[in-house]
Enzyme design. Sequence first.
Site, PDB file in Angstrom:
ATOM      1  N   LYS A  59     -20.784 -80.499-107.615  1.00 50.71           N
ATOM      2  CA  LYS A  59     -22.073 -80.008-107.151  1.00 50.71           C
ATOM      3  C   LYS A  59     -22.591 -78.923-108.087  1.00 50.71           C
ATOM      4  O   LYS A  59     -21.839 -78.050-108.533  1.00 50.71           O
ATOM      5  CB  LYS A  59     -21.947 -79.440-105.733  1.00 50.71           C
ATOM      6  CG  LYS A  59     -21.730 -80.490-104.659  1.00 50.71           C
ATOM      7  CD  LYS A  59     -21.716 -79.838-103.278  1.00 50.71           C
ATOM      8  CE  LYS A  59     -21.616 -80.862-102.182  1.00 50.71           C
ATOM      9  NZ  LYS A  59     -21.618 -80.238-100.834  1.00 50.71           N
ATOM     10  N   HIS A 458     -32.182 -39.386-100.151  1.00 50.61           N
ATOM     11  CA  HIS A 458     -31.317 -38.844 -99.095  1.00 50.61           C
ATOM     12  C   HIS A 458     -31.805 -39.345 -97.741  1.00 50.61           C
ATOM     13  O   HIS A 458     -33.010 -39.344 -97.481  1.00 50.61           O
ATOM     14  CB  HIS A 458     -31.374 -37.312 -99.118  1.00 50.61           C
ATOM     15  CG  HIS A 458     -30.631 -36.670 -97.987  1.00 50.61           C
ATOM     16  ND1 HIS A 458     -29.263 -36.577 -97.966  1.00 50.61           N
ATOM     17  CD2 HIS A 458     -31.084 -36.106 -96.836  1.00 50.61           C
ATOM     18  CE1 HIS A 458     -28.886 -35.968 -96.851  1.00 50.61           C
ATOM     19  NE2 HIS A 458     -29.984 -35.673 -96.137  1.00 50.61           N
TER      20      HIS A 458
END
Length: 481
Positions: A59, A458
């Site tokens: 595949k 932050h």
Amino acid sequence: MPFSWHDPRSSDATWELSVSEPNDATFDVVILGGGSGGYAAALRAAQLDLKVALIEKGKLGGTCLHNGCIPTKALLHAAEIADSTRESEQFGVKAELVGIDMAGVNSYKDGVVARLYKGLQGLVGSSKNITFVSGAGRLVGPNVVEADGKRYTGRNIVLATGSYARSLPGLDVDGERIITSDHALTLDRVPASAIVLGGGVIGVEFASVWKSFGVDVTIIEALPRLVAAEDEESSKALERAFRKRKINFKVGKPFEKVEKTEQGVKVTIAGGETIEAEVLLVAVGRGPVTADLGYEQQGVKIDRGYVLTDERLRTGVPNVYAVGDIVPGLQLAHRGFQQGIFVAEEIAGRNPAVIDEAGIPRVTYCDPELASVGLTEAKAKEQYGADKIKTYNYNLGGNGKSQILKTTGFIKLVRVEDGPVVGVHMVGARVGELIGEAQLIYNWEAYPAEVAQLVHAHPTQNEALGEAHLALAGKPLHAHA
């Protein structure tokens, strides 16, 4: 038979991937293998207006998509969900883990793979410059690949035939009691107990998944520590975390033999110690797929199954290149991607920069994750001299987002004295997501002071990388220098 992909966004967008070509069809590039390295080379070469034949016997997408990176990380995410459910009360959420439905887990995993597979088929199939050939290929001339009776001539050849799950002498892999990672990905049950032979990336990831699913796991590793290729402090941190999770492991204990029992298997390790479990996962690494493909007959040099290349991935046979897991070094999908892109650009005359192997990021997706780029402390001391190397460890306990996630770990920087950072090593939940900036720091030879002046959002774990550089630059904010 050709196979096609239908784009769900359009009612009439269907591409044929496999087409019949006359014998001796000539292309700018013929690529043998449609995994990470092979399809990346095909897509980039096509972008550069080169005519490509991409030959794959299985595949499209290869090991990474179907038997490696993607399905294993889907299992690891399911394991994270199980742990989050089990531990939810510490966050004020009351939930109960009733059990693991492997049929449901496998359906989720297979769905992820199927969607990505269809997308990749679409990318390749929609390119007017790529002829996809579904068949077993073999190098029959220095510039000719034969696949299922048809010959494809290339002005350039790229060998990208990937890897397979290794075993050891004396191990009869039966797919039931003694299995490889290929079998582990399709298990329809959660075993009560498992022995994992091999404490590298594959071994610790499956051990982590199974422990989260409630399996009694023991890892056996012949080397002195788990994930021995990583920085020693990262290995030791992982071992501490595994002890806390009650994942058993025995390092420095080579495998001797395995016997099948009524309940499963009995493994004997050095010193005569025996361990019993329902299944034995053989996770001793992956070997290159190069046997019986005509490589050596055409003059390609092979060493222990690996194709030898120079730094520009040339094999020594004119216009024959090799990429991915068959080339000695890290067996990582993103290394294969980059090598495929490199070779396509090399063939097109773009003169791309040589890939720095140390600059390739490495992530182990167990719990906790390990992520690194550049040199380990030991390698840096070996390369630059012990007296020239300075290190700094930033404890994630000082990071707000890590506290929110309730994860522990650290970020370790390895720096040449009065010079750049040459190694970044991280341990903790989700630290793999930080490797992008760490890669830039290493590859751009950044100095601590240069990184320290950047603004990190932050609260994020990424902020911890900035804090570590602030400390190494001599101006720590939330840490001690």
